[in-house]
Design an enzyme around this catalytic site. Structure first.
Site, PDB file in Angstrom:
ATOM      1  N   GLY A 116      16.181  -0.323  27.502  1.00 10.81           N
ATOM      2  CA  GLY A 116      16.468   1.239  27.209  1.00 10.81           C
ATOM      3  C   GLY A 116      17.739   1.752  27.039  1.00 10.81           C
ATOM      4  O   GLY A 116      17.568   2.935  26.706  1.00 10.81           O
ATOM      5  N   GLY A 173      18.477  -5.330  25.544  1.00 11.58           N
ATOM      6  CA  GLY A 173      18.263  -6.034  24.378  1.00 11.58           C
ATOM      7  C   GLY A 173      19.310  -5.573  23.119  1.00 11.58           C
ATOM      8  O   GLY A 173      20.480  -6.015  22.867  1.00 11.58           O
ATOM      9  N   ARG A 174      19.049  -4.278  22.589  1.00 14.07           N
ATOM     10  CA  ARG A 174      19.904  -3.711  21.551  1.00 14.07           C
ATOM     11  C   ARG A 174      21.306  -3.270  22.124  1.00 14.07           C
ATOM     12  O   ARG A 174      22.074  -3.307  21.457  1.00 14.07           O
ATOM     13  CB  ARG A 174      18.893  -2.344  20.882  1.00 14.07           C
ATOM     14  CG  ARG A 174      18.785  -1.413  21.821  1.00 14.07           C
ATOM     15  CD  ARG A 174      18.210  -0.387  21.277  1.00 14.07           C
ATOM     16  NE  ARG A 174      17.899   0.884  22.012  1.00 14.07           N
ATOM     17  CZ  ARG A 174      17.967   2.032  21.732  1.00 14.07           C
ATOM     18  NH1 ARG A 174      18.414   2.578  20.534  1.00 14.07           N
ATOM     19  NH2 ARG A 174      17.447   3.235  22.481  1.00 14.07           N
ATOM     20  N   CYS A 207       8.672  -3.687  -4.130  1.00 15.44           N
ATOM     21  CA  CYS A 207       7.734  -3.075  -4.932  1.00 15.44           C
ATOM     22  C   CYS A 207       6.805  -2.331  -3.814  1.00 15.44           C
ATOM     23  O   CYS A 207       5.764  -2.626  -3.496  1.00 15.44           O
ATOM     24  CB  CYS A 207       6.667  -4.059  -5.682  1.00 15.44           C
ATOM     25  SG  CYS A 207       5.577  -3.298  -6.881  1.00 15.44           S
TER      26      CYS A 207
END
Length: 440
Positions: free
Chosen positions: A234, A277-278, A348
């Site tokens: 986090g 992580g990020r 689409c």
């Protein structure tokens, strides 16, 4: 309406590390667009910012490419797996199983039968997010090493969909059920390694202090001689101009104070883990897409690129904002006056828009004027980009490229349409042909 000015060179988002415009354009010319590019030096620099923690355990769901996992392993980073597939990825990247340092830990809120068999076979510690996991592991393998992931009753996240605590989150064992979970540990003689709390606080250090205090309280309530605590992940990433940068030293010091309090009570060292992580990979990655069309639509001006939310899901799923820059086909930055622009993809699907807010409302952003053939670069997309991509609209998965100093190498080739169709064309039970309807 006056067009906004293009960002100055000082304000323009920079490509990470050794990646520059010409190298990006050359990779796009060689491998086609859209494509992902990562800078290895940026990942290593982020790892170094967390070296004060005893264990850095990479949440590979952020970017699970085998070459990224190997880089992590070579840097001494351990790994978290949340599926059987991620366990196999970690093994393929050279991570071993066993040992006191637990290179691989499996974290989830449930165990399917196949994954249960695999973690027991390999002896991989299980970070349990439900009492049933503890019971199932204990029945299959008494004495197996486990963690308990606690939901402390409150949470934090950049989106409602990323909040990992509180009564609206599925993650973790509710704090009021800790005693029940410990009874299962005792019943099956499970080896309780430690407690885990994945809440995250970004740069809200007051909130982080509360999280740390809650961890100490939960360990005391458990009354067990644990060996480790995990701060979870986090850690925030500055996605937009003005977003504050996290102070990793302050982050560590708050968690270390909690750890030292437990050490004094337990009378032995307690391992302090963090699970980013990020934070490790977001700023290291970009998505490059080619402009293929542009058109006015009422009061909006659309620029359409060849990447869609099948490639980069975060804007459509979370309303996430990613800074963009525009390069010409040779990699030179476009520096013309900006125009309020809606950036959208080829799918689409009406929601295939990169410039939207949470809830789906379209929000034009200033973008330098583009020509068909230009490259639009979406910055800070190294996390939850390629790993969340799909083959929606039967669009194959796109290439990934790693820049490491002077070396630029392909780390995932573009999927072919034949590969996309192969699982449906493999031999299987014959289907009885159905009669065609008479078109008359």
């Amino acid at each position: 309406m006056t067009s906004p000015s293009a960002p100055s060179s000082a304000e323009r988002p920079r490509l990470p590390g050794a990646l520059d415009g010409p190298r990006l354009a050359a990779a796009a010319a060689e491998h086609g667009t859209p494509l992902w590019l990562y800078d290895a030096a940026t990942i290593r620099a982020q790892i170094d910012r967390l070296r004060r923690f005893d264990v850095i355990r990479y949440a590979q769901k952020a970017c699970s490419n085998l070459h990224i996992l190997r880089l992590m392993r070579e840097e001494g980073v351990h790994v978290d797996a949340v599926s059987e597939g991620e366990i196999e990825r970690a093994l393929a990247a050279g991570y071993r199983v066993g040992g006191d340092d637990e290179p691989i830990v499996f974290t989830a809120d449930l165990l399917n039968r196949s994954t249960l068999r695999r973690v027991v076979e390999l002896g991989i510690p299980v970070n349990a997010g439900s009492p049933q996991m503890l019971d199932q592991v204990g029945r299959a393998a008494p004495g197996h090493p486990v963690w308990i992931r606690i939901n402390p009753g409150f949470g934090h996240g950049h989106s409602r969909k990323t909040n990992t605590g509180g009564e609206h989150s599925k993650h973790g064992i509710w704090h009021e059920h800790l005693e029940e979970s410990l009874a299962l540990v005792d019943r099956h003689g499970l080896d309780l390694v430690g407690l885990h709390m994945h809440i995250g606080s970004g740069v809200d250090y007051g909130h982080l202090e509360s999280v740390c205090e809650t961890m100490v309280k939960q360990v005391r309530m458990a009354g067990r001689d644990i060996r480790a605590i995990s701060a979870g992940g986090g850690l925030s990433v500055p996605y937009t101009p003005g977003d504050p940068e996290i102070d990793t030293d302050r982050y560590f010091e708050l968690w270390d104070a909690a750890r030292r309090e437990l050490v004094s009570e337990l009378g032995h060292p307690v391992r302090l883990e963090i699970e980013p992580g990020r934070f490790l990979v977001a700023g290291a990655g970009v998505l490059a897409a080619e402009v293929r069309a542009q058109k006015p639509v009422g009061s909006n001006y659309f620029v359409l690129v060849d990447a869609g939310f099948n490639d980069l899901m975060r804007p459509a799923m979370y309303g996430s904002n990613h800074r963009v820059s525009v390069l010409d086909a040779d990699g030179a930055p476009r520096a013309s006056d900006a125009r309020d622009t809606v950036l959208a993809g080829p799918l689409c699907e009406s929601g295939d828009v990169f410039t939207q807010v949470e809830g789906g409302d379209v929000e034009p952003v200033p973008v330098p004027r583009t020509d068909v053939g230009d490259l639009v670069v979406f910055h800070d997309t190294g996390a939850y980009g390629a790993s969340m991509s799909s083959t929606y609209n039967s669009r194959p998965l796109i290439p990934e490229v790693l820049v490491d100093g002077a070396e630029t190498r392909l780390i995932r080739r573009r999927q072919t349409v034949a590969e996309l169709l192969a699982p449906e064309l493999e031999p299987g039970p014959a289907l009885s042909p159905r009669p065609s309807r008479d078109p008359r």
